[in-house]
Scaffold this active site. Structure first.
Site, short mmCIF file in Angstrom:
data_model
loop_
_atom_site.label_atom_id
_atom_site.label_comp_id
_atom_site.label_asym_id
_atom_site.label_seq_id
_atom_site.Cartn_x
_atom_site.Cartn_y
_atom_site.Cartn_z
N GLY A 108 0.80 -1.22 0.00
CA GLY A 108 0.00 0.00 0.00
C GLY A 108 0.83 1.27 0.00
O GLY A 108 0.33 2.35 0.35
N LYS A 129 9.25 8.60 -7.24
CA LYS A 129 9.48 7.15 -7.24
C LYS A 129 10.81 6.92 -7.95
O LYS A 129 10.88 6.92 -9.18
CB LYS A 129 8.34 6.44 -7.98
CG LYS A 129 8.51 4.93 -8.10
CD LYS A 129 7.88 4.20 -6.95
CE LYS A 129 7.89 2.70 -7.18
NZ LYS A 129 7.18 1.96 -6.13
N ASP A 151 -0.35 6.75 -10.90
CA ASP A 151 -1.39 6.48 -9.90
C ASP A 151 -1.44 7.57 -8.83
O ASP A 151 -2.52 8.01 -8.43
CB ASP A 151 -1.15 5.12 -9.25
CG ASP A 151 -1.42 3.96 -10.19
OD1 ASP A 151 -2.12 4.17 -11.21
OD2 ASP A 151 -0.93 2.85 -9.92
#
Length: 221
Positions: free
Chosen positions: A15, A37, A51
């Site tokens: 998650g 990221k 996302d």
């Protein structure tokens, strides 16, 4: 030097991405936040940056898109090997340098803390290089106590600061209590599974239930 949080998980798909988006929703009103990221594998199937952009309704300046992007949804060291590349920590930290400023960063790792990046380094070595407090995302289900305590132990053995834990899944008061007691760490939120998962639900949860006592604010400021 970056300031912010590094989001790691007890394993893959714990998650981390949704928690990263929730952090942006929770604290962007208080400061300028950026999501990054550094390493993404399986890019042909999943794009965590996209996302987060969608779930947190990010504007362009809130996203750092640069990073190592590799095909095949496997461990970073293996994805890089199959792609004929080598992941180097110094290359990743170099990507971050031009962006340093007044912003606070939400950096999401790939997999768990000990996932290999190359033949000698693991994700936890990137955490050490960036020197950010670490937020651990764990499942709420059976097995989470062991996985979470092992992750906390690995972080502390390398003198990394632990910011707290976010648990994902159905609420489990006994597991939460065990993690807080034996891990000596606060659980800063218990995130449910949503079907469908959308930006509105995530923002509402983050405002009401993520870090209700604003413990992360001092680390981010």
């Amino acid at each position: 030097m970056l300031r912010g949080l590094f989001v790691t998980g007890t394993d893959t798909d714990a998650g981390k991405t949704v928690t990263s988006a929730a952090l942006l929703c929770r604290y962007r009103h208080a400061m300028r936040l950026r999501y990054w990221k550094p390493v993404q594998t399986g890019i042909e199937q999943d794009d965590d940056t996209t996302d987060v952009r969608r779930l947190a309704r990010c504007r362009d300046h809130e996203i750092v898109a640069e990073g190592i992007r590799l095909p095949r949804p496997v461990s970073p060291h293996l994805a890089a090997r199959w792609a004929g590349q080598t992941i180097r920590i110094e290359d990743l930290t170099r990507l971050a340098r031009p962006h340093t400023g007044d912003e606070r960063w939400i950096v999401e790792g790939a997999g768990g803390a000990l996932v290999p990046l190359n033949d000698t380094h693991r994700m936890i070595d990137l955490m050490r290089a960036l020197a950010l407090p670490v937020l651990v995302v764990s499942r709420s289900s059976l097995g989470t106590i062991n996985h979470t305590l092992l992750t906390l132990e690995a972080l502390r053995a390398r003198l990394l600061s632990v910011a707290g834990v976010v648990m994902v899944g159905n609420k489990n008061p006994d597991n939460r209590a065990a993690i807080e007691q034996y891990g000596q760490v606060p659980v800063l939120g218990e995130m449910p599974f949503w079907k469908p998962l959308d930006a509105t639900r995530l923002a509402a949860w983050a405002a009401a239930e993520l870090d209700p006592h604003s413990r992360l604010l001092a680390l981010l400021e």
